[in-house]
Write a protein that holds these residues in place. Structure first.
Motif, PDB file in Angstrom:
ATOM      1  N   ASN A 223      36.117   0.299  21.816  1.00 32.71           N
ATOM      2  CA  ASN A 223      34.795   0.877  21.185  1.00 32.71           C
ATOM      3  C   ASN A 223      35.108   2.277  20.909  1.00 32.71           C
ATOM      4  O   ASN A 223      33.944   3.038  20.895  1.00 32.71           O
ATOM      5  N   LEU A 224      36.315   2.679  20.624  1.00 34.04           N
ATOM      6  CA  LEU A 224      36.484   4.236  20.548  1.00 34.04           C
ATOM      7  C   LEU A 224      35.739   4.628  19.233  1.00 34.04           C
ATOM      8  O   LEU A 224      35.502   5.812  19.189  1.00 34.04           O
ATOM      9  N   GLN A 225      35.522   3.683  18.072  1.00 35.09           N
ATOM     10  CA  GLN A 225      34.615   4.172  16.846  1.00 35.09           C
ATOM     11  C   GLN A 225      33.509   4.619  17.231  1.00 35.09           C
ATOM     12  O   GLN A 225      32.850   5.142  16.370  1.00 35.09           O
ATOM     13  N   HIS A 226      32.925   4.101  18.308  1.00 30.66           N
ATOM     14  CA  HIS A 226      31.408   4.516  18.367  1.00 30.66           C
ATOM     15  C   HIS A 226      31.441   5.884  19.465  1.00 30.66           C
ATOM     16  O   HIS A 226      32.066   6.005  20.033  1.00 30.66           O
ATOM     17  N   PRO A 227      30.334   6.597  19.263  1.00 30.85           N
ATOM     18  CA  PRO A 227      29.942   7.872  19.913  1.00 30.85           C
ATOM     19  C   PRO A 227      29.857   7.488  21.446  1.00 30.85           C
ATOM     20  O   PRO A 227      28.597   7.689  21.806  1.00 30.85           O
ATOM     21  N   LEU A 228      30.568   7.227  22.270  1.00 35.72           N
ATOM     22  CA  LEU A 228      30.281   7.046  23.677  1.00 35.72           C
ATOM     23  C   LEU A 228      29.728   8.179  24.508  1.00 35.72           C
ATOM     24  O   LEU A 228      30.586   9.125  24.365  1.00 35.72           O
ATOM     25  N   THR A 229      28.927   7.831  25.533  1.00 35.77           N
ATOM     26  CA  THR A 229      28.449   8.990  26.094  1.00 35.77           C
ATOM     27  C   THR A 229      28.965   8.705  27.515  1.00 35.77           C
ATOM     28  O   THR A 229      29.183   7.535  28.027  1.00 35.77           O
ATOM     29  N   LEU A 230      28.911   9.594  28.641  1.00 31.96           N
ATOM     30  CA  LEU A 230      29.035   9.475  30.011  1.00 31.96           C
ATOM     31  C   LEU A 230      28.155   8.230  30.542  1.00 31.96           C
ATOM     32  O   LEU A 230      28.502   7.570  31.310  1.00 31.96           O
ATOM     33  N   ALA A 231      27.056   8.515  30.086  1.00 27.70           N
ATOM     34  CA  ALA A 231      25.881   7.628  30.630  1.00 27.70           C
ATOM     35  C   ALA A 231      26.298   6.051  30.318  1.00 27.70           C
ATOM     36  O   ALA A 231      26.109   5.274  31.046  1.00 27.70           O
ATOM     37  N   GLU A 232      26.636   6.163  29.068  1.00 27.64           N
ATOM     38  CA  GLU A 232      27.031   4.501  28.666  1.00 27.64           C
ATOM     39  C   GLU A 232      28.207   3.913  29.297  1.00 27.64           C
ATOM     40  O   GLU A 232      28.120   2.612  29.797  1.00 27.64           O
ATOM     41  N   ILE A 233      29.153   4.821  29.631  1.00 32.56           N
ATOM     42  CA  ILE A 233      30.227   4.319  30.368  1.00 32.56           C
ATOM     43  C   ILE A 233      29.922   3.964  31.760  1.00 32.56           C
ATOM     44  O   ILE A 233      30.370   3.003  32.468  1.00 32.56           O
ATOM     45  N   ALA A 234      28.962   5.044  32.328  1.00 32.65           N
ATOM     46  CA  ALA A 234      28.602   4.680  33.736  1.00 32.65           C
ATOM     47  C   ALA A 234      27.680   3.268  33.842  1.00 32.65           C
ATOM     48  O   ALA A 234      27.740   2.623  34.781  1.00 32.65           O
ATOM     49  N   ASP A 235      26.990   3.145  32.899  1.00 28.44           N
ATOM     50  CA  ASP A 235      26.060   1.911  32.924  1.00 28.44           C
ATOM     51  C   ASP A 235      27.057   0.492  32.718  1.00 28.44           C
ATOM     52  O   ASP A 235      26.719  -0.310  33.357  1.00 28.44           O
ATOM     53  N   ARG A 236      28.071   0.869  31.862  1.00 29.33           N
ATOM     54  CA  ARG A 236      28.968  -0.430  31.792  1.00 29.33           C
ATOM     55  C   ARG A 236      29.684  -0.608  33.278  1.00 29.33           C
ATOM     56  O   ARG A 236      30.063  -1.843  33.413  1.00 29.33           O
ATOM     57  N   THR A 237      29.894   0.363  34.060  1.00 30.08           N
ATOM     58  CA  THR A 237      30.580   0.111  35.334  1.00 30.08           C
ATOM     59  C   THR A 237      29.690  -0.412  36.409  1.00 30.08           C
ATOM     60  O   THR A 237      29.988  -0.778  37.316  1.00 30.08           O
ATOM     61  N   GLY A 238      28.424  -0.009  36.062  1.00 26.52           N
ATOM     62  CA  GLY A 238      27.292  -0.108  37.128  1.00 26.52           C
ATOM     63  C   GLY A 238      27.436   0.923  38.295  1.00 26.52           C
ATOM     64  O   GLY A 238      26.931   0.754  39.336  1.00 26.52           O
ATOM     65  N   LEU A 239      27.978   2.047  37.955  1.00 27.22           N
ATOM     66  CA  LEU A 239      28.284   3.073  38.835  1.00 27.22           C
ATOM     67  C   LEU A 239      27.341   4.399  38.422  1.00 27.22           C
ATOM     68  O   LEU A 239      26.934   4.335  37.323  1.00 27.22           O
ATOM     69  N   GLY A 240      27.188   5.309  39.325  1.00 23.92           N
ATOM     70  CA  GLY A 240      26.460   6.501  38.900  1.00 23.92           C
ATOM     71  C   GLY A 240      27.519   7.332  38.495  1.00 23.92           C
ATOM     72  O   GLY A 240      28.713   7.137  38.533  1.00 23.92           O
ATOM     73  N   ILE A 241      26.818   8.444  37.632  1.00 24.23           N
ATOM     74  CA  ILE A 241      28.019   9.266  36.800  1.00 24.23           C
ATOM     75  C   ILE A 241      29.045  10.105  37.811  1.00 24.23           C
ATOM     76  O   ILE A 241      29.982  10.163  37.633  1.00 24.23           O
ATOM     77  N   ARG A 242      28.335  10.418  38.954  1.00 26.28           N
ATOM     78  CA  ARG A 242      29.393  11.390  39.934  1.00 26.28           C
ATOM     79  C   ARG A 242      30.176  10.376  40.475  1.00 26.28           C
ATOM     80  O   ARG A 242      31.584  10.668  40.540  1.00 26.28           O
ATOM     81  N   THR A 243      29.918   9.156  40.823  1.00 24.75           N
ATOM     82  CA  THR A 243      30.834   8.021  41.410  1.00 24.75           C
ATOM     83  C   THR A 243      31.956   7.928  40.438  1.00 24.75           C
ATOM     84  O   THR A 243      33.153   7.524  40.566  1.00 24.75           O
ATOM     85  N   LEU A 244      31.436   7.529  39.271  1.00 23.62           N
ATOM     86  CA  LEU A 244      32.450   7.207  38.254  1.00 23.62           C
ATOM     87  C   LEU A 244      33.511   8.260  37.834  1.00 23.62           C
ATOM     88  O   LEU A 244      34.426   7.957  37.811  1.00 23.62           O
ATOM     89  N   THR A 245      32.998   9.286  37.785  1.00 27.96           N
ATOM     90  CA  THR A 245      33.721  10.566  37.502  1.00 27.96           C
ATOM     91  C   THR A 245      34.814  10.525  38.699  1.00 27.96           C
ATOM     92  O   THR A 245      36.081  10.884  38.458  1.00 27.96           O
ATOM     93  N   ARG A 246      34.322  10.575  39.788  1.00 31.11           N
ATOM     94  CA  ARG A 246      35.197  10.832  41.044  1.00 31.11           C
ATOM     95  C   ARG A 246      36.319   9.624  41.016  1.00 31.11           C
ATOM     96  O   ARG A 246      37.451   9.827  41.083  1.00 31.11           O
ATOM     97  N   ARG A 247      35.894   8.325  40.804  1.00 31.80           N
ATOM     98  CA  ARG A 247      36.710   7.399  40.625  1.00 31.80           C
ATOM     99  C   ARG A 247      37.765   7.287  39.788  1.00 31.80           C
ATOM    100  O   ARG A 247      38.847   7.038  39.710  1.00 31.80           O
ATOM    101  N   PHE A 248      37.462   7.726  38.459  1.00 27.55           N
ATOM    102  CA  PHE A 248      38.211   7.887  37.306  1.00 27.55           C
ATOM    103  C   PHE A 248      39.367   8.867  37.557  1.00 27.55           C
ATOM    104  O   PHE A 248      40.707   8.605  37.276  1.00 27.55           O
ATOM    105  N   ARG A 249      39.181   9.989  38.011  1.00 29.70           N
ATOM    106  CA  ARG A 249      40.054  11.209  38.571  1.00 29.70           C
ATOM    107  C   ARG A 249      40.979  10.662  39.792  1.00 29.70           C
ATOM    108  O   ARG A 249      42.188  10.847  39.561  1.00 29.70           O
TER     109      ARG A 249
END
Length: 331
Positions: A223-249
């Motif tokens: 879905n690169l063509q769409h303007p994805l937000t951090l909140a949308e990515i977090a919703d997709r994973t079922g994680l909070g934004i801070r947890t998502l960011t920590r796990r990605f890193r």
């Protein structure tokens, strides 16, 4: 570690002999990729072919094929002749134990002479397709060349000195994300400003996830063509934004948005390399929006502009192609 044995027969085109080392070394920039490339000289080898032949010194002869995971067979001067019995036996032994075997250009003639390609599809340099079919009627010759796979056997017309074949094998081993970066490393070796944070992000290899982020990453890349937000990515994973960011890193070395930008730049590079799409279309397909935004992020991540990148890539590709054609015209 995956062992790649490159078998050098007398008169091998120099660029076909050196390309595997360049390509598989570029793949090793990825921390989870490990190739060991051996140059193995066959009995009777004296020097490479071409206008400027050179000799090589290596610790490996035919015994280097015995534990190889892949054997690569470039072209050679006497490709119409029957291969030496020791060479034919070594190739048959490699195939018998399930070793992957790849041929470049006229190297396909040598493998065909062993009988291993009977009943299989294969490719050779386009100028020799009819001759291969005539000399080895048991082989189904693909007139287009490119890269042809049939079971353990892979062959290519030799465009770009076998680069296509090497990249094909890396794709089979490690997937598209690795081969995209390998191709870029092998062609352009773009330099990224050391003090540029986004440039640092671009220079990083997209590290593999341990599996827990795979679904989210596949969704992002689809879905690169769409303007994805951090909140949308977090919703997709079922994680909070801070947890998502920590796990990605922890798993990729990048934040989610850094990863997203890196994937978009990679897609832009591939579109510039392989299509004639205008900058406006590439900006839309990558989700970077406008040509100005694409140029801004592309320059920060690669140190050059989309237009210069496209021209440089194609000029270098053309130079390799003409080198191969020049070699093919030599006896």
């Amino acid at each position: 570690m995956s062992v790649i044995a490159v078998l050098a027969l007398d008169g091998v085109p120099g660029y076909q002999l050196t390309t595997p080392g360049l390509t598989f070394a570029a793949a090793r920039h990825h921390p989870w990729v490990d190739y060991d490339v051996r140059i193995c000289v066959a009995p009777g080898f004296e020097s490479t072919g071409g206008a400027a032949p050179f000799r090589i010194e290596t610790a490996w002869g035919l015994e280097g094929l015995e534990d190889a995971d892949t054997v690569l067979l470039p072209g050679c001067a006497g490709f119409r002749d029957e291969p030496a019995p020791a060479v034919a036996d070594a190739l048959r032994a490699a195939a018998a134990r399930g070793c992957r075997i790849g041929t470049v250009g006229t190297g396909t003639f040598v493998l065909a002479a062993t009988g291993l390609l009977d009943g299989r599809r294969a490719a050779t340099s386009r100028r020799y397709t009819e001759e291969l079919a005539r000399l080895h009627p048991g082989v189904e010759v693909d007139p287009e060349g490119e890269v042809v796979s049939h079971g353990l056997f892979h062959s290519a017309a030799g465009v770009l000195g076998g680069l296509d074949l090497c990249l094909h094998l890396i794709t089979l081993d490690h997937g598209e994300s690795v081969v995209t970066e390998t191709e870029r490393q092998a062609f352009l070796q773009l330099q990224v400003p050391a003090d540029d944070l986004t440039g640092d992000v671009a220079a990083k290899t997209l590290a593999p996830s341990d599996g827990s982020l795979d679904e989210a990453i596949r969704w992002m890349e689809a879905n690169l063509q769409h303007p994805l937000t951090l909140a949308e990515i977090a919703d997709r994973t079922g994680l909070g934004i801070r947890t998502l960011t920590r796990r990605f890193r922890a798993e990729t070395g990048l934040s989610p948005l850094q990863y997203l930008l890196r994937a978009r730049i990679q897609l832009a590079q591939r579109l510039l390399e392989r299509t004639d799409d205008p900058i406006e279309g590439i900006a839309a397909r990558t989700g970077l929006g406008t040509p100005a935004n694409l140029r801004h992020h592309f320059h920060r991540c690669t140190g050059t502009t989309p237009g210069i990148y496209r021209n440089a890539f194609r000029s270098l590709a053309a130079a390799f192609t003409w080198t191969e054609r020049d070699e093919a015209d030599r006896p």
